[in-house]
Design a protein around this motif. Structure first.
Motif, PDB file in Angstrom:
ATOM      1  N   ILE A  31     -25.269 -20.732 -21.956  1.00  0.00           N
ATOM      2  CA  ILE A  31     -23.817 -20.805 -21.620  1.00  0.00           C
ATOM      3  C   ILE A  31     -23.725 -19.831 -20.302  1.00  0.00           C
ATOM      4  CG2 ILE A  31     -21.960 -19.317 -22.520  1.00  0.00           C
ATOM      5  CD1 ILE A  31     -22.382 -21.790 -24.130  1.00  0.00           C
ATOM      6  N   GLY A  32     -24.475 -19.016 -20.002  1.00  0.00           N
ATOM      7  CA  GLY A  32     -24.242 -18.230 -18.839  1.00  0.00           C
ATOM      8  C   GLY A  32     -24.681 -19.201 -17.501  1.00  0.00           C
ATOM      9  N   GLU A  33     -25.613 -19.883 -17.620  1.00  0.00           N
ATOM     10  CA  GLU A  33     -25.891 -20.518 -16.512  1.00  0.00           C
ATOM     11  C   GLU A  33     -24.729 -21.644 -16.447  1.00  0.00           C
ATOM     12  OE1 GLU A  33     -29.699 -22.292 -17.914  1.00  0.00           O
ATOM     13  OE2 GLU A  33     -30.865 -20.489 -17.333  1.00  0.00           O
ATOM     14  N   ALA A  34     -24.100 -22.258 -17.324  1.00  0.00           N
ATOM     15  CA  ALA A  34     -23.017 -23.083 -17.214  1.00  0.00           C
ATOM     16  C   ALA A  34     -21.729 -22.234 -16.637  1.00  0.00           C
ATOM     17  CB  ALA A  34     -22.589 -23.738 -18.665  1.00  0.00           C
ATOM     18  N   GLY A  35     -21.926 -21.110 -16.566  1.00  0.00           N
ATOM     19  CA  GLY A  35     -20.647 -20.301 -15.906  1.00  0.00           C
ATOM     20  C   GLY A  35     -19.493 -19.862 -17.042  1.00  0.00           C
ATOM     21  N   LEU A  36     -19.764 -20.135 -18.426  1.00  0.00           N
ATOM     22  CA  LEU A  36     -18.763 -20.193 -19.034  1.00  0.00           C
ATOM     23  C   LEU A  36     -18.400 -18.725 -19.488  1.00  0.00           C
ATOM     24  CD1 LEU A  36     -19.682 -22.971 -21.430  1.00  0.00           C
ATOM     25  CD2 LEU A  36     -18.179 -22.968 -19.497  1.00  0.00           C
ATOM     26  N   LEU A  37     -19.167 -17.723 -19.071  1.00  0.00           N
ATOM     27  CA  LEU A  37     -18.627 -16.405 -19.414  1.00  0.00           C
ATOM     28  C   LEU A  37     -18.053 -15.793 -18.111  1.00  0.00           C
ATOM     29  CD1 LEU A  37     -21.780 -15.151 -21.229  1.00  0.00           C
ATOM     30  CD2 LEU A  37     -19.753 -15.865 -22.249  1.00  0.00           C
ATOM     31  N   ASP A  38     -17.675 -16.450 -17.133  1.00  0.00           N
ATOM     32  CA  ASP A  38     -17.011 -15.802 -15.859  1.00  0.00           C
ATOM     33  C   ASP A  38     -15.408 -15.856 -16.197  1.00  0.00           C
ATOM     34  OD1 ASP A  38     -19.365 -16.099 -14.668  1.00  0.00           O
ATOM     35  OD2 ASP A  38     -18.868 -18.018 -13.673  1.00  0.00           O
ATOM     36  N   ARG A  39     -14.807 -14.630 -15.650  1.00  0.00           N
ATOM     37  CA  ARG A  39     -13.423 -14.653 -15.930  1.00  0.00           C
ATOM     38  C   ARG A  39     -12.612 -15.756 -15.107  1.00  0.00           C
ATOM     39  NH1 ARG A  39     -13.380 -10.298 -19.451  1.00  0.00           N
ATOM     40  NH2 ARG A  39     -15.235  -9.344 -19.150  1.00  0.00           N
ATOM     41  N   LEU A  92      -6.744 -10.104 -25.180  1.00  0.00           N
ATOM     42  CA  LEU A  92      -6.996  -8.983 -24.661  1.00  0.00           C
ATOM     43  C   LEU A  92      -7.939  -7.818 -25.249  1.00  0.00           C
ATOM     44  CD1 LEU A  92      -2.993  -8.639 -23.776  1.00  0.00           C
ATOM     45  CD2 LEU A  92      -4.850  -8.406 -21.906  1.00  0.00           C
ATOM     46  N   ALA A  93      -7.688  -7.730 -26.669  1.00  0.00           N
ATOM     47  CA  ALA A  93      -8.673  -7.108 -27.448  1.00  0.00           C
ATOM     48  C   ALA A  93     -10.108  -7.427 -27.088  1.00  0.00           C
ATOM     49  CB  ALA A  93      -8.182  -7.158 -28.955  1.00  0.00           C
ATOM     50  N   HIS A  94     -10.416  -8.647 -27.004  1.00  0.00           N
ATOM     51  CA  HIS A  94     -11.657  -8.966 -26.793  1.00  0.00           C
ATOM     52  C   HIS A  94     -12.054  -9.169 -25.326  1.00  0.00           C
ATOM     53  CE1 HIS A  94     -12.803 -10.392 -30.718  1.00  0.00           C
ATOM     54  NE2 HIS A  94     -11.855 -11.099 -31.065  1.00  0.00           N
ATOM     55  N   ARG A  95     -11.248  -8.417 -24.321  1.00  0.00           N
ATOM     56  CA  ARG A  95     -11.623  -8.210 -23.062  1.00  0.00           C
ATOM     57  C   ARG A  95     -11.900  -9.644 -22.349  1.00  0.00           C
ATOM     58  NH1 ARG A  95     -14.895  -2.662 -22.471  1.00  0.00           N
ATOM     59  NH2 ARG A  95     -13.879  -1.597 -24.108  1.00  0.00           N
ATOM     60  N   GLN A  96     -11.242 -10.731 -22.998  1.00  0.00           N
ATOM     61  CA  GLN A  96     -11.270 -12.057 -22.005  1.00  0.00           C
ATOM     62  C   GLN A  96     -10.355 -11.820 -20.848  1.00  0.00           C
ATOM     63  OE1 GLN A  96     -10.100 -14.945 -24.748  1.00  0.00           O
ATOM     64  NE2 GLN A  96     -11.277 -14.278 -26.477  1.00  0.00           N
ATOM     65  N   VAL A  97      -9.339 -11.069 -20.627  1.00  0.00           N
ATOM     66  CA  VAL A  97      -8.418 -10.982 -19.798  1.00  0.00           C
ATOM     67  C   VAL A  97      -8.790 -10.165 -18.619  1.00  0.00           C
ATOM     68  CG1 VAL A  97      -5.833 -10.875 -18.757  1.00  0.00           C
ATOM     69  CG2 VAL A  97      -6.550 -11.498 -21.221  1.00  0.00           C
ATOM     70  N   HIS A 304     -12.561 -21.802 -21.594  1.00  0.00           N
ATOM     71  CA  HIS A 304     -14.146 -22.024 -21.666  1.00  0.00           C
ATOM     72  C   HIS A 304     -14.792 -22.527 -23.100  1.00  0.00           C
ATOM     73  CE1 HIS A 304     -14.914 -19.794 -17.436  1.00  0.00           C
ATOM     74  NE2 HIS A 304     -14.074 -20.823 -17.192  1.00  0.00           N
ATOM     75  N   LEU A 305     -13.887 -22.257 -23.998  1.00  0.00           N
ATOM     76  CA  LEU A 305     -14.461 -22.530 -25.165  1.00  0.00           C
ATOM     77  C   LEU A 305     -14.783 -24.116 -25.483  1.00  0.00           C
ATOM     78  CD1 LEU A 305     -12.227 -20.329 -27.194  1.00  0.00           C
ATOM     79  CD2 LEU A 305     -14.704 -19.973 -26.782  1.00  0.00           C
ATOM     80  N   ARG A 306     -13.962 -24.884 -25.105  1.00  0.00           N
ATOM     81  CA  ARG A 306     -13.974 -26.321 -25.053  1.00  0.00           C
ATOM     82  C   ARG A 306     -15.170 -26.922 -24.810  1.00  0.00           C
ATOM     83  NH1 ARG A 306     -11.054 -31.413 -26.023  1.00  0.00           N
ATOM     84  NH2 ARG A 306      -9.382 -30.025 -26.695  1.00  0.00           N
ATOM     85  N   ARG A 307     -15.563 -26.214 -23.547  1.00  0.00           N
ATOM     86  CA  ARG A 307     -16.766 -26.874 -22.780  1.00  0.00           C
ATOM     87  C   ARG A 307     -17.938 -26.043 -23.395  1.00  0.00           C
ATOM     88  NH1 ARG A 307     -16.140 -24.886 -17.035  1.00  0.00           N
ATOM     89  NH2 ARG A 307     -18.490 -25.555 -16.650  1.00  0.00           N
TER      90      ARG A 307
END
Length: 353
Positions: A31-39, A92-97, A304-307
């Protein structure tokens, strides 16, 4: 550990693939290599802006309509807006933003406490415990047998309101959701008495400001009858919308009891259900239709969830972990079927008495 057999999906504990690290660590690397944790600051700037515009536009329309029965149509529309605000507060609670805690809490309280009258601190505490132990009957507050029962064991041991309605809870589920909006407000106020609540003064002041502004606007602009009707339509539909958003996620999936738990990946995947659908479903459910991916990576930005689903679903097939997804209507059918099935001991008890 015991796993409830009431659930439609039978879990498996497959052998792990060779290689260093846990199953989740290997998935996380992909997941990290796909860049899906990026803001995604641009996405959230637009999304938060649209929600604020919808709130302000609804307020402007309310004052423009004045003392009219057309306000009930606006009340229904604002129920959807309030639901979208709640979904933003969730992100916001999950610090996605924001990556940092302080801006997340500040904006979370503005959207939660001030905008819709739901305590950010109370909900954050409750939701954190849910994410740590989803569908664990002793540790997840979302499956506590307060009003509904979630397993046959809970049904047999139930008391109070849960015992009274548990036998027919599948038929009462959607009617009960009309009270969920009111329940969120009451629970938020009650939580202010808890010594564990952080920033109680701020939370309380914002809640008071919301209720004062909301009720003042209703009873100053509308006649008493229309004000009460607006309140009922708005809050009841708000509760139904929120309930329909969260109900497909875990209801009817396996539940756990006891001290032992499966590893993190299986704990999250086995207890969660994804809902298939297009972009409209993504917006309607705020991305929570990708519940499995959200539980595995709570801070992952919604777009990013769909990907991520493609990667997670393939990885689960690779290591032999059941991955459950269904359509929206089928998700409700599974949840209601489960509620009816686990209420059987209470129906038998009622016939015997």
């Amino acid at each position: 550990m015991t796993l409830s057999i009431d659930a439609p999906v039978a879990p498996a504990v497959p052998g792990r693939p060779s290689g260093p690290g846990s199953d989740f660590a290997r998935l996380s690397r992909r997941i990290g290599e796909a860049g899906l944790l990026d803001r995604r600051p641009g996405y959230y700037t637009v999304r938060l802006g649209m929600v604020i515009v919808a709130l302000l536009g609804g307020a402007a329309a309310f004052f423009a309509l004045g003392d009219s029965w057309w306000q009930l149509a606006l009340a229904a529309a604002m129920a959807l807006v309030f639901g979208q605000v709640a979904l933003v507060a969730h992100d916001l609670a999950h610090r996605q933003v924001f990556r940092r805690r302080r801006p997340s809490e500040t904006w979370g309280r503005l959207f939660g406490n001030l905008a819709i009258g739901m305590s950010y601190g109370w909900w954050m505490n409750k939701h954190t415990r849910h994410h740590a132990n989803p569908n664990h009957e002793e540790l997840d507050p979302d499956v506590a047998p307060d009003i509904l029962v979630w397993s046959t064991d809970q049904a047999r041991d139930s008391s109070g309101l849960a015992r009274l309605i548990g036998g027919h809870q599948a038929f009462l589920f959607f009617p009960l959701l009309t009270l969920e909006g009111f329940n969120l407000h009451v629970s938020s106020v009650r939580a202010l008495r808890s010594p564990s609540m952080k920033s109680r003064a701020t939370e309380g002041a914002l809640l008071l400001l919301h209720f004062a502004a909301y009720l003042s606007a209703l009873f100053l602009v509308l006649s008493p009858g229309k004000a009460v009707a607006f309140l009922a339509v708005h809050q009841c539909l708000f509760g139904v919308y929120l309930g329909c958003t969260f109900a497909p996620n875990h209801k009817g999936m396996p539940t756990f009891t006891g001290d032992e738990r499966p590893d993190f990946l299986r704990r999250q995947v086995l207890t969660s259900r994804n809902v298939r659908g297009g972009r409209f479903t993504d917006v309607l459910l705020g991305g929570l239709n990708y519940q499995i991916e959200h539980h595995l990576f709570p801070s992952m930005p919604t777009p990013h969830l769909r990907r991520a689903q493609v990667i997670v679903r393939g990885y689960c097939a690779e290591i032999g972990v059941p991955y459950h997804e269904t359509g929206l209507l089928q998700s409700y059918r599974e949840a209601l079927t489960h509620l009816h099935r686990v209420g059987e001991p209470l129906r038998r008890r009622g016939k015997a008495s």
